[in-house]
Design a protein around this motif. Structure first.
Motif, PDB file in Angstrom:
ATOM      1  N   VAL A  58       0.878  -1.180   0.000  1.00 56.04           N
ATOM      2  CA  VAL A  58       0.000   0.000   0.000  1.00 56.04           C
ATOM      3  C   VAL A  58       0.912   1.225   0.000  1.00 56.04           C
ATOM      4  O   VAL A  58       1.653   1.461   0.941  1.00 56.04           O
TER       5      VAL A  58
ATOM      6  N   LYS B 272      -9.095   6.520   1.047  1.00 53.67           N
ATOM      7  CA  LYS B 272      -8.694   5.906  -0.220  1.00 53.67           C
ATOM      8  C   LYS B 272      -7.298   5.311  -0.061  1.00 53.67           C
ATOM      9  O   LYS B 272      -6.371   6.005   0.382  1.00 53.67           O
ATOM     10  N   PHE B 273      -7.170   4.040  -0.388  1.00 54.36           N
ATOM     11  CA  PHE B 273      -5.895   3.326  -0.253  1.00 54.36           C
ATOM     12  C   PHE B 273      -5.340   3.055  -1.651  1.00 54.36           C
ATOM     13  O   PHE B 273      -5.978   2.371  -2.456  1.00 54.36           O
ATOM     14  N   LYS B 274      -4.150   3.595  -1.936  1.00 51.93           N
ATOM     15  CA  LYS B 274      -3.541   3.423  -3.253  1.00 51.93           C
ATOM     16  C   LYS B 274      -2.398   2.415  -3.163  1.00 51.93           C
ATOM     17  O   LYS B 274      -1.508   2.555  -2.310  1.00 51.93           O
TER      18      LYS B 274
ATOM     19  N   SER C 133      -3.483   0.002  -8.518  1.00 49.49           N
ATOM     20  CA  SER C 133      -4.860  -0.292  -8.104  1.00 49.49           C
ATOM     21  C   SER C 133      -5.182   0.509  -6.831  1.00 49.49           C
ATOM     22  O   SER C 133      -4.279   1.014  -6.169  1.00 49.49           O
ATOM     23  N   TRP C 134      -6.454   0.631  -6.508  1.00 47.51           N
ATOM     24  CA  TRP C 134      -6.867   1.366  -5.313  1.00 47.51           C
ATOM     25  C   TRP C 134      -8.227   0.877  -4.828  1.00 47.51           C
ATOM     26  O   TRP C 134      -8.959   0.229  -5.564  1.00 47.51           O
TER      27      TRP C 134
ATOM     28  N   CYS D 282     -11.510   2.279  -1.930  1.00 48.42           N
ATOM     29  CA  CYS D 282     -11.976   3.456  -1.189  1.00 48.42           C
ATOM     30  C   CYS D 282     -13.152   3.059  -0.302  1.00 48.42           C
ATOM     31  O   CYS D 282     -14.010   2.274  -0.719  1.00 48.42           O
TER      32      CYS D 282
END
Length: 564
Positions: free
Chosen positions: A493, A513-515, A520-521, A523
């Motif tokens: 992450v 929101k995790f990128k 990819s991500w 939310c």
């Protein structure tokens, strides 16, 4: 006596509350859980206004909660609307929509604020257009969009035609909180309001102006005229307000072969042919698919009850009907719109496409390939509308297109909210244009994937009703905020965006929101209008299979943790 029980008794004793409402409340006497759900809080006035189950109580949609909100809006209009404040009101096909619209008008009139009310149901985007056209101080739409039949709502618009943004909504909310009892809601009769010129009805003249604005966005009327004889469209308004405007727009730009799903053509407050009147769901297209197969239609389009969301179904490479996601439709329209402008040499050097933070990056990559700037806003079309208004005054950018993954699109600057009428027109036009080149929209989508990468998205949601549900969602958000994962399926992450702290100049909102390192991500976003939390997922692969595997792993990881 508890606070809830006290409020319940207060409603029963209040002389300003009608007998029918009191009877409804008497029928739940002794049902503590039901009484608590109706009275444990006031129906929240969020940035979108009100939305809730219809019924008696402070946490319900009824004439009293509508009256209170309108009293607060009247005060907002009197303060901000200049010498002659006015508000435009539209409503959809839901239970009690006309009654709530009239109640709002009479409260406005009781405060000396002129109300323009559409004489029958109209789409939400036409309200946005009418606020701008009439230079009104504000607007109201009585709708619960695509919620189940037991819901209704009350969306509030500012003078620019966009839904109220937080700093304006906070003013209205502060006014609501000052209102102590329903007897302080000022209201006059319909006769008095009409006689004083404080209630004016809107009809065909406004429709005509709106249709002209929508059809001015058409890109290839010449191609449509050539193909219209054998290009077949099946359309469903899903019992809502889209029936007349969508058909009118398609007819005006030259489409001749349009078949409307008979069982879903007329307004129906119960939406009796569908589980949910939501064009985001394949089930909503069951009857339209039947008609399309029978007629060999090229495309199916559907609009939700207030006609601000549009879904489309096209033929795939095997001739089967394929339901486009909101992200896919958005990407196709971006490509068609910007490609058409470029073809005619009309693509501005300062053009901008605006999308939300939970919308796929595919449309952004396409827009950038045409040299357009792409901006992200928080979820909610009001933020896209706010940017449009800003650029209209600064001239920094020329607005080309705005959209969100939840099937909301706008081209043209005549409105400040998503418009299913213009979206239906453009997706049908794009399909006809590419058909003239021997391609379906599915073919175009595959070309875009090969050119820009295989973008795949998924939305999951969890509804947790009542007071307990709201608290559970709060705990869930805190858990992810305080204990973010370091990696998922072996992928690190890279970044966590906590929008509650305010990011990139955007307003603060409870969104995470995790990128990931591979692009990819996902939310997490609690709904502002329902007891629901939404989980958005997005990946980009070099092939369709690779993207599907990435997506499956990401969804599984997040939902497994949520269940725990």
């Amino acid at each position: 006596m508890t606070r809830v029980q006290n409020l319940y008794e207060k409603w029963l004793q209040d002389p300003s509350i009608d007998e029918e409402t009191k009877k409804e409340l008497q029928s739940i006497a002794g049902q503590d859980k039901e009484i608590e759900d109706r009275f444990y809080k006031d129906l929240e006035f969020g940035t979108g206004g009100l939305r809730g189950v219809i019924g008696a109580g402070t946490n319900r949609m009824n004439l009293y909660t509508v009256g209170k909100a309108t009293q607060a809006l009247a005060e907002f209009a009197l303060k901000n609307g200049g010498a002659h404040p006015s508000v435009v009101i539209a409503y959809d096909s839901r239970h009690q929509s006309p009654e709530f619209a009239l109640e709002a008008a009479l409260v406005l009139a009781g405060n000396g604020v002129k109300a323009y009310v559409f004489e029958t149901l109209r789409p939400t985007p036409e309200l946005s257009f009418a606020v701008r056209e009439l230079k009104a101080s504000a607007g109201i739409v009585v709708t619960a969009s695509h919620n189940p039949p037991e819901y209704n709502g009350y969306k509030v618009y500012g003078a620019d035609g966009g839904q109220l943004v937080p700093h304006d909504a906070e003013q209205v909310l502060a006014n609501i909180q000052k209102i102590e009892g329903f007897d302080s809601v000022r209201k006059i009769s319909r006769t008095e309001a009409e006689e004083k010129g404080l209630l004016e009805w809107l009809g065909g003249e406004m429709d005509e102006k709106y249709y002209t604005a929508v059809t001015s966005v058409s890109q290839h009327p010449d191609v449509i005229k050539q193909t219209s004889g054998d290009f077949r469209i099946v359309y469903t308004p899903l019992h809502g307000t889209g029936n007349k405007p969508v058909r009118e727009a398609l007819k005006r730009i030259g489409f001749e072969q349009v078949r409307v799903v008979k069982e879903q053509e007329q307004p129906d407050s119960n939406f009796s042919t569908v589980k949910s009147p939501n064009p985001e769901e394949r089930e909503a297209f069951t009857l339209a698919l039947r008609d399309a197969k029978e007629w060999d239609a090229d495309i199916i389009v559907g609009t939700d009850p207030d006609a601000d969301r549009m879904g489309a179904v096209v033929k795939d490479d095997k001739g089967e009907y394929f339901v486009l996601t909101g992200n896919q439709s958005g990407a196709i329209i971006v490509h068609y719109l910007l490609g058409s402008l470029k073809e005619r040499g009309e693509l501005p050097s300062n053009g901008v496409v605006i999308k939300t933070i939970v919308t796929s990056e595919m449309g952004a990559v396409i827009a950038e390939s045409y040299g357009a700037k792409v901006l992200n806003t928080l979820t909610g079309f009001k933020y896209i509308g706010e940017k449009m208004t800003e650029f209209e005054s600064t001239g920094e950018h020329q607005f080309l297109f705005g959209y969100e993954e939840s099937y909301g699109y706008l081209a043209g600057t005549y409105a400040r909210d998503k418009d299913a009428v213009v979206a239906a027109m453009l997706i049908c036009e794009a399909a006809a244009y590419y058909k003239s080149q021997g391609k379906t929209l599915y073919d175009v989508l595959q070309e875009l994937y090969r050119q820009h990468g295989f973008f795949l998205e998924k939305l999951e949601s969890k509804t947790l009703k009542g007071k307990d549900g709201v608290e559970q969602i709060g705990r869930m958000m805190e858990d992810w905020r305080n204990n973010p994962p370091a990696s998922i399926e072996g992928v690190e992450v890279a970044e966590v965006e906590d929008y509650s702290r305010g990011i990139n100049g955007l307003p603060k909102e409870n969104v995470l929101k995790f990128k990931l390192k591979d692009g990819s991500w996902f939310c997490l976003r609690p709904s502002g209008t329902e007891p629901k939390i939404k989980f958005y997922f997005a990946v980009k692969g070099t092939t369709g299979d690779e993207a599907a595997n990435q997506l499956q792993g990401l969804v599984r990881f997040v939902l497994d943790r949520v269940e725990q």
